[in-house]
Design a protein around this motif. Structure first.
Motif: not given
Length: 463
Positions: A40-41, A43, A85, A123, A148, A150, A224, A233, A235, A237, A250
């Motif tokens: 899960s994304s 940060r 990312s 990414t 972030d 991924l 996101s 998420s 964060t 994308l 991504t």
């Protein structure tokens, strides 16, 4: 006003590549080396707040070291590379960022190029240094950075559960809100795909590699991803701005919906959400899939030191000189990027520079008709980067792997840096696992996995 719409699009069997070899459980001796683990994304760094990096703008010509192992779900050991990312935030002038394994010599490559005042992301997949860190270098201007994580790729020493093999596909457009009847994706709406996968398969899709392009936005905002549990998420994308076309390659998690179709096959889904307050058009181009396969028949990731393999400014990798309007060029001198016996695809960063007009770049293996997709969109006189993942075509004349690139408008320079490649696993190289759809290069042949015959696409309020 929120709305719910639906449409069905037919997909060709060419959407997916891989072997149909099956196994009831993890096969004896199967290695985790180079297999993907979705996260899960999360940060792990933000220079504005001091998270993971010093609380200060990264100064031009300076390097910051970011610990990644043990952060955001990445293990402390058994990791060959990470997928992150990287976001540049309101730089004071145009510039670039170079990312590379800590403790190694800084390469003459870049992962992110940006104009003054821009906020945007790319990414990138990077090997880790011996201390589990990556280095981030700011070229030509000061910039704030957010990172972030991924996902990650395991190495042969990993004791984690078996990861996913990768299966590249010919790029295929799965969605275009400008023409599919949905209209712009409104604030708080989710763009959602679901599809069945054969119930008798011993493997299952776990993630999708997709190029998402945001354009025609009414103002600034972001998209996101949605995790395996269906939650959005926190964060971003893709970051976008009014008047800007913003592409990002991504990886999105694929999740089971708990439903079955009329044939009794389980249904899977992936999606992303407009997390900002402004409506935006979105293009969605699928470029590959990850599968949970106990026999690990497919492709594994091989981390590489970032290496520049194409630069039309100098003639590296192919002819010197810009790509002109509507022109296609094959790049055949990229042998440093692959293993001729096993490599089916390369990945890294693609950069368009010195564009004389707004344009787009499409890249593919050159073996089939040029796909109606784009890898990178760039404005006049603005250098722009995006992640790159491309299957290799095999040139019988030169006995080498190659890629082809097409430029839509004006003239533009093309620059490509490779940070990894995808090689056939030992199981995929086994003659018993080979099919009839020979890809390049050399002896690697992979059967096509069953592609979804019908994919239902919806725009719906976030639930």
């Amino acid at each position: 006003m929120k709305r719910i719409c639906a449409a069905t699009v037919a997909l060709t069997a060419a959407a997916l590549l891989a072997s149909g070899a099956t196994a009831p459980a993890r096969a004896a001796g199967v290695s985790n080396d180079g297999l993907f683990h979705q996260l899960s994304s999360a940060r792990i760094a933000d220079s504005r707040t001091g998270l993971g990096l010093p609380k200060a703008t990264l100064l031009a010509g300076k390097t910051a070291t970011l610990k990644v192992a043990g952060q955001g779900g990445v293990p402390t050991s058994g990791v060959s590379a990470v997928v992150v990312s990287l976001t540049a935030i309101k730089a004071s002038a145009k510039g670039w960022v170079t990312a590379y394994p800590s403790g190694t010599t800084r390469p003459t490559t870049s992962v992110l190029n940006f104009p003054a005042g821009w906020t945007g992301a790319t990414t990138v997949t990077l090997p880790l240094g011996a201390d589990g860190s990556i280095s981030l270098y700011a070229g030509s201007t000061d910039v704030n950075l957010a990172v972030d994580v991924l996902g990650w790729y395991s190495d042969a020493t990993s004791t984690a559960a078996l990861g996913s093999v990768f299966v590249p596909s010919d790029p295929e457009r799965w969605g275009d809100t400008r023409s599919d009847g949905f209209g712009k994706l409104l604030a708080g709406e989710e763009l959602y795909w679901e599809f069945p996968y054969p119930a008798d398969a011993t493997d299952s899709p776990s993630a999708v590699q997709v190029n998402i392009t945001a354009l025609n936005a009414a103002g600034g905002g972001w998209l996101s991803g949605v995790g395996t549990d269906g939650s959005t998420s926190s964060t971003s994308l893709v970051n976008f701005a009014k008047g800007e076309t913003s592409p990002v390659l991504t990886v999105l998690p694929v999740r089971p919906t708990g439903e079955v179709d009329k044939a009794g096959d389980p249904v899977y889904a992936f999606s992303f959400v407009n997390g900002g307050s402004n409506a935006v058009d979105v293009l969605t181009d699928v470029q590959g899939w990850y599968y949970d396969d106990p026999a690990a028949v497919g492709l594994k990731h091989v981390a590489m030191t970032p290496t520049r393999v194409i630069d039309t400014r100098s003639g590296l990798g192919g002819p010197k000189g810009q790509l002109g309007t509507g022109s296609t060029r094959a790049f055949t001198k990229i042998a440093a990027a692959y293993d001729a016996e096993r490599t089916a695809a390369i990945e890294g960063t693609i950069t368009a520079a010195n564009a004389t007009s707004g344009t787009y770049i499409t890249q593919w293996d050159g073996m089939a008709t040029r796909p109606t997709t784009s890898n990178l969109n760039v404005a006049k006189r603005i250098n722009r980067s995006n992640g790159m993942s491309t299957m290799l075509g095999w040139n019988d004349t030169t006995q080498s792997g190659e890629v082809s690139a097409y430029n839509g408008y004006g003239s533009v320079d093309l620059i490509e840096d490779v940070t990894g490649r995808w090689d056939a696993t030992d199981a995929a190289m086994n003659p018993a696992a080979k099919g009839t759809n020979a890809r390049t290069p050399a002896s690697t042949s992979l059967e096509r996995r069953p592609a979804p015959e019908k994919v239902t696409v919806q725009v719906r309020p976030v639930r």
